[in-house]
Design an enzyme around this catalytic site. Structure first.
Site, PDB file in Angstrom:
ATOM      1  CG  HIS A  69     -29.941 -46.896  22.060  1.00  0.00           C
ATOM      2  ND1 HIS A  69     -30.970 -46.084  21.629  1.00  0.00           N
ATOM      3  CD2 HIS A  69     -30.530 -47.904  22.771  1.00  0.00           C
ATOM      4  CE1 HIS A  69     -32.126 -46.575  22.063  1.00  0.00           C
ATOM      5  NE2 HIS A  69     -31.885 -47.682  22.741  1.00  0.00           N
ATOM      6  CG  HIS A 150     -27.791 -54.607  19.108  1.00  0.00           C
ATOM      7  ND1 HIS A 150     -27.379 -54.784  20.412  1.00  0.00           N
ATOM      8  CD2 HIS A 150     -28.691 -53.600  19.139  1.00  0.00           C
ATOM      9  CE1 HIS A 150     -27.992 -53.916  21.193  1.00  0.00           C
ATOM     10  NE2 HIS A 150     -28.802 -53.194  20.437  1.00  0.00           N
TER      11      HIS A 150
END
Length: 257
Positions: A69, A150
């Site tokens: 994001h 991630h």
């Protein structure tokens, strides 16, 4: 000599930032933490603003890592170029703003921090993180190397951990917001946990209101996701690093309520 590094799971929303501000510094003092890495990519729910990044630093983060994001709040773009202590995934295309890794010099030692993003289960095609980390490790030198991977798939995180075992000091996973119970030191000395968890609401689905998440899976129309109300938690892990070897000698998983 031993030193303690604290890694904090994805911080969700402004209330997550506020909770971090209440709990982080007392924990650092209690556990004699020298360096703190915080994943901040969900500070806005999806993304992070410059204000929120500054508040994470004020709360006690030394370094901020991001994830899928990163670009949801476009105002962060200039901040990524200007601040050397916030990182977007290194295996994004090289023309993207910001940096994917860097050296944090404490005056006593040099810590290389690397932010990588996985490819399994993601909606886009970043470069191969296994090849990218090789390029990074061939550049510059550091006393310790810490990697925030991630990623969605536990298999990808585990494979990366074994691939880097003995080559990096620490690899911790972020993104799933669910803390795993597999913290350990791998055979060649790399500290590892599949996912740190999150700093966010206890009664939620990954930080989001339960009813909204259930509606999504039922196929019902939903509005914009909202951070869940109620009590908060901070999930994290402490890695004990050995300056003689540059590797990890112990891992402690924590959940602070």
């Amino acid at each position: 000599m031993k030193m303690n590094l604290l890694a904090v799971g994805d911080v969700v929303g402004d209330r997550g930032i506020a909770f971090l501000g209440q709990r982080l510094r007392p924990l650092k003092k209690l556990k004699n933490i020298e360096i703190t890495v915080v994943n901040g990519e969900n500070a806005s729910g999806v993304g992070i603003t410059p204000r929120q990044a500054e508040e994470l630093f004020q709360a006690g983060a030394d370094l901020i890592t991001l994830g899928n994001h990163t670009w949801n709040r476009r105002e962060i773009v200039r901040f990524l170029d200007e601040n050397p202590y916030i990182f977007r995934p290194a295996n994004y295309p090289p023309q993207n703003p910001g940096r994917g890794w860097g050296i944090y010099d404490t005056g006593k030692l040099r810590l290389r921090v690397v932010n990588l993003i996985g490819r399994l289960g993601m909606d886009f095609g970043p470069d191969n993180p296994f090849l990218e980390i090789n390029r990074i490790l061939a550049q510059d030198t550091a006393d310790f190397t810490v990697v925030d991977f991630h990623a969605e798939a536990t298999s990808e995180k585990l494979a990366m951990a074994y691939y880097l075992d003995g080559r990096v000091s620490v690899l911790f996973g972020t993104h799933t917001h669910v803390q795993t119970a597999d913290e350990r030191v791998l055979p060649k000395g790399t500290g590892y946990i599949t996912d740190l968890g999150m700093t966010g609401p206890v009664e939620s689905v990954l930080g989001i209101r339960v009813d909204q998440s259930v509606d999504t899976f039922l196929g019902n129309p939903t509005g914009r996701y909202e951070t869940a109300p109620g009590d908060y938690k901070m999930e994290c892990a402490i890695f004990e690093l050995d300056t003689d070897t540059g590797l990890c000698s112990g891992v402690e998983r924590l959940r602070i309520l």
